[in-house]
Design an enzyme around this catalytic site. Structure first.
Site, PDB file in Angstrom:
ATOM      1  N   ASP A  22       0.828  -1.206   0.000  1.00 45.52           N
ATOM      2  CA  ASP A  22       0.000   0.000   0.000  1.00 45.52           C
ATOM      3  C   ASP A  22       0.863   1.258   0.000  1.00 45.52           C
ATOM      4  O   ASP A  22       1.985   1.240   0.502  1.00 45.52           O
ATOM      5  CB  ASP A  22      -0.910  -0.015   1.243  1.00 45.52           C
ATOM      6  N   ASN A  70     -10.353  -2.353  -6.362  1.00 48.85           N
ATOM      7  CA  ASN A  70      -9.530  -1.480  -7.209  1.00 48.85           C
ATOM      8  C   ASN A  70     -10.132  -1.241  -8.599  1.00 48.85           C
ATOM      9  O   ASN A  70      -9.736  -0.299  -9.287  1.00 48.85           O
ATOM     10  CB  ASN A  70      -8.108  -2.058  -7.365  1.00 48.85           C
ATOM     11  N   ARG A 196      -5.261  -2.481   8.818  1.00 49.05           N
ATOM     12  CA  ARG A 196      -6.445  -3.175   8.285  1.00 49.05           C
ATOM     13  C   ARG A 196      -5.997  -4.354   7.444  1.00 49.05           C
ATOM     14  O   ARG A 196      -4.933  -4.326   6.844  1.00 49.05           O
ATOM     15  CB  ARG A 196      -7.206  -2.247   7.321  1.00 49.05           C
TER      16      ARG A 196
HETATM   17  C1  FPP Z   1      -1.622   0.279  -3.461  1.00 53.80           C
HETATM   18  O1  FPP Z   1      -1.182   1.641  -3.467  1.00 53.80           O
HETATM   19  C2  FPP Z   1      -1.101  -0.472  -4.578  1.00 53.80           C
HETATM   20  C3  FPP Z   1      -1.849  -0.970  -5.609  1.00 53.80           C
HETATM   21  C4  FPP Z   1      -3.290  -0.784  -5.715  1.00 53.80           C
HETATM   22  C5  FPP Z   1      -1.224  -1.709  -6.714  1.00 53.80           C
HETATM   23  C6  FPP Z   1       0.005  -2.484  -6.414  1.00 53.80           C
HETATM   24  C7  FPP Z   1       0.802  -2.548  -7.659  1.00 53.80           C
HETATM   25  C8  FPP Z   1       2.148  -2.540  -7.764  1.00 53.80           C
HETATM   26  C9  FPP Z   1       3.035  -2.588  -6.589  1.00 53.80           C
HETATM   27  C10 FPP Z   1       2.851  -2.451  -9.080  1.00 53.80           C
HETATM   28  C11 FPP Z   1       2.740  -3.602  -9.976  1.00 53.80           C
HETATM   29  C12 FPP Z   1       2.622  -4.931  -9.293  1.00 53.80           C
HETATM   30  C13 FPP Z   1       3.142  -6.064  -9.777  1.00 53.80           C
HETATM   31  C14 FPP Z   1       2.904  -7.355  -9.073  1.00 53.80           C
HETATM   32  C15 FPP Z   1       3.942  -6.079 -10.986  1.00 53.80           C
HETATM   33  P1  FPP Z   1      -2.266   2.766  -3.556  1.00 53.80           P
HETATM   34  O2  FPP Z   1      -2.346   3.230  -4.968  1.00 53.80           O
HETATM   35  O3  FPP Z   1      -3.541   2.298  -2.956  1.00 53.80           O
HETATM   36  O4  FPP Z   1      -1.608   3.874  -2.671  1.00 53.80           O
HETATM   37  P2  FPP Z   1      -2.372   5.001  -1.845  1.00 53.80           P
HETATM   38  O5  FPP Z   1      -3.056   4.276  -0.701  1.00 53.80           O
HETATM   39  O6  FPP Z   1      -1.273   5.863  -1.399  1.00 53.80           O
HETATM   40  O7  FPP Z   1      -3.319   5.665  -2.765  1.00 53.80           O
END
Ligand code: FPP
Length: 251
Positions: A22, A70, A196
């Site tokens: 996250d 998402n 969480r």
């Molecule tokens: C959460 O950060 C992360 C995600 C929803 C996506 C995770 C994806 C990656 C790490 C990159 C690609 C993955 C792979 C396996 C190649 P957020 O966007 O919710 O962060 P925020 O809470 O700060 O908005």
């Protein structure tokens, strides 16, 4: 070169580590950048963490890469995430094969765009012989949906006369989940300071140790993983038993 032996006890390396990655969006926004740049940097953390997990002898690494929720994000962000996923699969294939890593996926994969699903299936097939570590991507994954899906499949077996209700126990139920072939996670790591589970591995996390760090996922690299593992190794896992009972079992 980092010294990986550090303060870790090789006898107490967790078998299964799962990570809620996250904070990508916040990492980018703090720099005045578009959120998607955080996902690009987060992909590098995925590489680094996978490499170190494999070297340390972790047998199962499960990454929460995209939740069912998402799908409600802006279409542009979803497109970038899906494109990143494909480029990750293509770029990492050889390294996975060279390191005997088997790629797996859990979640409602039918919701993924056709091209991502195909790339995923091809990578899973091409790495199936890997026997040192399972790298599982949770994609379009939701813990409650997984449980509902398992209940439906058991109900179908009962309706068809293949199963008796009294034959369902926790072990049988576990085998109906997406994670049927995996042990439950020993450790769940969550980055960016949120306390969480966010619908991740709900059934499987009954006795899992939880580790939360304020570090945002793009900054979660080797030192951070080692710190999480060190903390885990100092935890006392009792599975509902008393300390005396645990000591007697270990004797
Ligand atoms: C959460 O950060 C992360 C995600 C929803 C996506 C995770 C994806 C990656 C790490 C990159 C690609 C993955 C792979 C396996 C190649 P957020 O966007 O919710 O962060 P925020 O809470 O700060 O908005």
């Amino acid at each position: 070169m980092t010294d990986y032996s550090m303060a870790l006890d090789p006898q107490k390396i967790p078998r299964h580590v799962a990570i809620i990655m996250d904070g990508n969006g916040r990492w980018a926004q703090r720099r005045g950048w578009y959120r998607v740049r955080g996902h690009v940097a987060g992909m590098e953390s995925v590489r680094v963490v996978t490499r170190l997990a494999r070297r340390l002898g972790i047998s199962y690494l499960t990454l929460f890469a995209f939740s069912e929720e998402n799908w409600q994000r802006p279409a542009m962000e979803i497109r970038v995430l899906m494109a990143l996923m494909r480029s990750y699969l293509r770029r990492e294939l050889t390294e996975m094969q060279d390191n005997q890593i088997a790629l797996k996926a859990i979640g409602n994969l039918s919701q993924l765009p056709e091209r991502v699903r195909r790339e995923l299936e091809e990578t899973i097939a091409a790495t199936a012989a890997g026997d040192r570590m399972d790298l599982t991507l949770a994609l379009s994954y939701g813990g409650r949906s997984e449980i509902v899906h398992a209940v439906q499949s058991l109900a179908r077996d009962i309706a068809a006369g293949r199963l008796k209700p009294e034959d369902i126990d926790a072990a049988r139920f576990s085998r109906s989940l997406y994670t049927a072939d995996m042990p439950d996670p020993d450790l769940i790591i969550r980055t960016s300071g949120e306390y969480r589970l966010s619908n991740f591995l709900l059934w499987q996390s009954a006795y899992t140790e939880l580790y939360v760090t304020d570090t945002l996922w793009p900054d979660f690299r080797e030192a951070e993983l080692l710190k999480a593992l060190e903390t885990y190794q100092h935890r006392e896992r009792r599975f509902g038993l008393t300390q005396e009972q645990i000591e007697a079992l270990e004797a």
